[in-house]
Enzyme design. Structure first.
Site, PDB file in Angstrom:
ATOM      1  N   ASP A 128      10.426  -7.482  -1.484  1.00 62.51           N
ATOM      2  CA  ASP A 128       9.088  -8.026  -1.223  1.00 62.51           C
ATOM      3  C   ASP A 128       9.088  -9.503  -1.588  1.00 62.51           C
ATOM      4  OD1 ASP A 128       6.102  -6.323  -1.005  1.00 62.51           O
ATOM      5  OD2 ASP A 128       6.133  -8.502  -1.234  1.00 62.51           O
ATOM      6  N   CYS A 164      -3.037  -5.894  13.126  1.00 62.36           N
ATOM      7  CA  CYS A 164      -3.166  -7.046  12.240  1.00 62.36           C
ATOM      8  C   CYS A 164      -4.586  -7.576  12.234  1.00 62.36           C
ATOM      9  CB  CYS A 164      -2.218  -8.159  12.669  1.00 62.36           C
ATOM     10  SG  CYS A 164      -0.658  -7.565  13.261  1.00 62.36           S
ATOM     11  N   GLY A 209       0.805  -1.224   0.000  1.00 58.16           N
ATOM     12  CA  GLY A 209       0.000   0.000   0.000  1.00 58.16           C
ATOM     13  C   GLY A 209       0.830   1.262   0.000  1.00 58.16           C
ATOM     14  N   CYS A 252      -4.030   5.364  27.689  1.00 58.87           N
ATOM     15  CA  CYS A 252      -3.118   5.603  26.564  1.00 58.87           C
ATOM     16  C   CYS A 252      -3.942   6.203  25.439  1.00 58.87           C
ATOM     17  CB  CYS A 252      -2.405   4.316  26.148  1.00 58.87           C
ATOM     18  SG  CYS A 252      -3.523   3.025  25.581  1.00 58.87           S
ATOM     19  N   GLN A 259      -7.377  -2.874  -3.627  1.00 61.53           N
ATOM     20  CA  GLN A 259      -8.120  -1.724  -3.090  1.00 61.53           C
ATOM     21  C   GLN A 259      -7.173  -0.571  -2.728  1.00 61.53           C
ATOM     22  OE1 GLN A 259      -7.426  -1.686   0.371  1.00 61.53           O
ATOM     23  NE2 GLN A 259      -9.116  -0.689   1.460  1.00 61.53           N
ATOM     24  N   SER A 304      -7.381  -8.974  -2.710  1.00 62.60           N
ATOM     25  CA  SER A 304      -7.710  -8.009  -1.646  1.00 62.60           C
ATOM     26  C   SER A 304      -6.666  -6.896  -1.513  1.00 62.60           C
ATOM     27  CB  SER A 304      -7.842  -8.745  -0.303  1.00 62.60           C
ATOM     28  OG  SER A 304      -6.579  -9.240   0.087  1.00 62.60           O
ATOM     29  N   ASN A 305      -5.553  -7.001  -2.237  1.00 58.63           N
ATOM     30  CA  ASN A 305      -4.525  -5.940  -2.211  1.00 58.63           C
ATOM     31  C   ASN A 305      -4.916  -4.760  -3.096  1.00 58.63           C
ATOM     32  OD1 ASN A 305      -1.813  -8.372  -2.477  1.00 58.63           O
ATOM     33  ND2 ASN A 305      -2.839  -7.629  -0.657  1.00 58.63           N
ATOM     34  N   LYS A 336       4.713  -9.912  -6.401  1.00 65.94           N
ATOM     35  CA  LYS A 336       4.639  -8.447  -6.410  1.00 65.94           C
ATOM     36  C   LYS A 336       5.854  -7.844  -7.105  1.00 65.94           C
ATOM     37  CE  LYS A 336       1.586  -7.701  -2.532  1.00 65.94           C
ATOM     38  NZ  LYS A 336       1.377  -7.121  -1.197  1.00 65.94           N
TER      39      LYS A 336
END
Ligand SMILES: [Zn+2]
Length: 387
Positions: free
Chosen positions: A70, A196, A49, A345, A80, A77-78, A94
């Site tokens: 990489d 995550c 991203g 926090c 987007q 799903s990447n 990639k």
């Protein structure tokens, strides 16, 4: 980097003179600057991203050598947010996808692919010889590895991170500024990392942050402008508020201060596939409104803010005192264990961890402020600054 030395040897071809004409007419770039970019080497860790806009803009700008680290394959799903990759690249590595796209954008750019996970064993070897590193990682293990590599090799680390609608950017490891460890000494314990499991992100946010990283990288390579060295830029896409917080070098920092860290450390890669550890046992929570009411009633409570000093500077709850999370263990001995203690926090995860430590050490009444200072701002004091 020694661009002075390099640029004299580098010529621009007629094709490049046309391609970069909008740079060449800028006095701050010009032909000299463009030759410097052509002679530059930028290492990009992560072609996801953040890495997408960075790679696209550095290639378009004519940065001569772009190293890409990489090991992942493009997933549906990447797409987007990872605009370097197209639908036709789903299932392709990639790196291969990036080499295709970058070669199309600018065939003059040389891409050096590293199809591996960055580790303590290979990071120095990979990064040596680059003028800067751009951190496009999405996990703490690699972020610390990138930071320490940058400090050990003495090359700047153009940092960016995103979470939901928010992002941050800075430049760490530059000669005059702090490193990531100056702000966050150690990675958080795995149970404190919500990024995550709950890691949604508005697709355009890494685009915003990555574009800022690309801008900063180009400024560093050209040696122009005021960079983000010594400043942390925070972005809230929901309010479109950009804030810049001054950050300083910590003389006690084990990486760039005392230089205790002389070799790289592999932290557990608890994000990206590793099982998410179980959270510590539940700690009693207190609602912001209820805390506000008790403070208004004049109760003397021990309120501890476990965030980092720069976060404290943005704003804190009146009457609280600052004990950053990594100093909690040494603070426990000094606490009045019979006194009711409330921790907070930013969103409640770090303070929950600290509250557990206090409870384990025998502090009788420990409470965690539900939702952290962000809920406090929303429900009690909207005049405070969100970050
Ligand atoms: Zn440091």
């Amino acid at each position: 980097m020694n661009p002075e030395r390099r640029r004299d040897k580098i010529d621009l071809t007629p094709e490049e003179l046309v391609r970069y004409s909008r740079h060449l007419i800028l006095p701050q770039v010009g032909e000299t600057g463009q030759r410097m970019l052509k002679g530059s080497r930028a290492l990009l860790v992560g072609a996801g991203g953040l890495g997408s806009p960075v790679a696209l803009y550095l290639a378009a700008a004519g940065v001569g050598t772009i190293g890409l680290v990489d090991f992942d394959v493009v997933d549906l799903s990447n797409l987007q947010r990872q605009i370097l990759h197209g639908s036709g690249a789903v299932g392709v590595s990639k790196l291969d996808s990036a080499i295709d796209r970058l070669g199309d954008i600018n065939p003059n750019v040389h891409v050096e692919p590293y199809g591996t996970r960055l580790t303590s064993g290979n990071a120095l070897e990979i990064a040596r010889g680059y003028d800067l590193i751009v951190d496009g990682t999405d996990n703490f293990a690699t972020r610390y590895l990138v930071n320490d590599t940058s400090v050990l090799l003495g090359i700047p680390n153009v940092y960016g991170s995103v979470f939901r609608f928010e992002g941050q950017a800075s430049i760490f490891g530059a000669r005059e500024g702090p490193c990531y460890r100056c702000l966050f000494r150690e990675p958080p314990p795995p149970e404190l990392v919500p990024n995550c499991a709950e890691g949604g992100v508005l697709g355009v946010v890494p685009g915003l942050v990555g574009t800022i990283q690309a801008t900063e990288a180009i400024k560093v390579l050209l040696g122009v402008g005021e960079t983000l060295v010594g400043r942390l830029l925070t972005i809230d896409a929901m309010t479109m508020a950009f804030r810049s917080i001054e950050i300083r070098r910590d003389p006690e920092c084990p990486a760039c201060g005392t230089r205790e860290i002389t070799e790289l450390i592999d932290y557990d890669a608890f994000c990206n596939g590793a099982p998410h550890p179980t959270a510590p046992a539940a700690v009693v929570e207190i609602e912001p409104a209820s805390l506000a009411q008790r403070l208004a009633g004049g109760e003397q409570l021990e309120i501890i803010d476990v965030r980092e000093p720069y976060e404290w500077q943005i704003g804190h709850i009146p009457g609280a005192r600052l004990v950053p999370l990594d100093r909690i263990p040494s603070e426990i001995a000094r606490l009045d264990k019979s006194r009711e203690t409330i921790l907070y926090c930013k969103v409640g995860a770090r303070s929950r961890f600290a509250a557990q430590q206090l409870a384990d050490a025998g502090v009788s009444e420990v409470k965690n402020l539900a939702g952290g200072i962000l809920r406090w701002i929303d429900e009690v004091d909207p005049s405070m600054t969100r970050y």
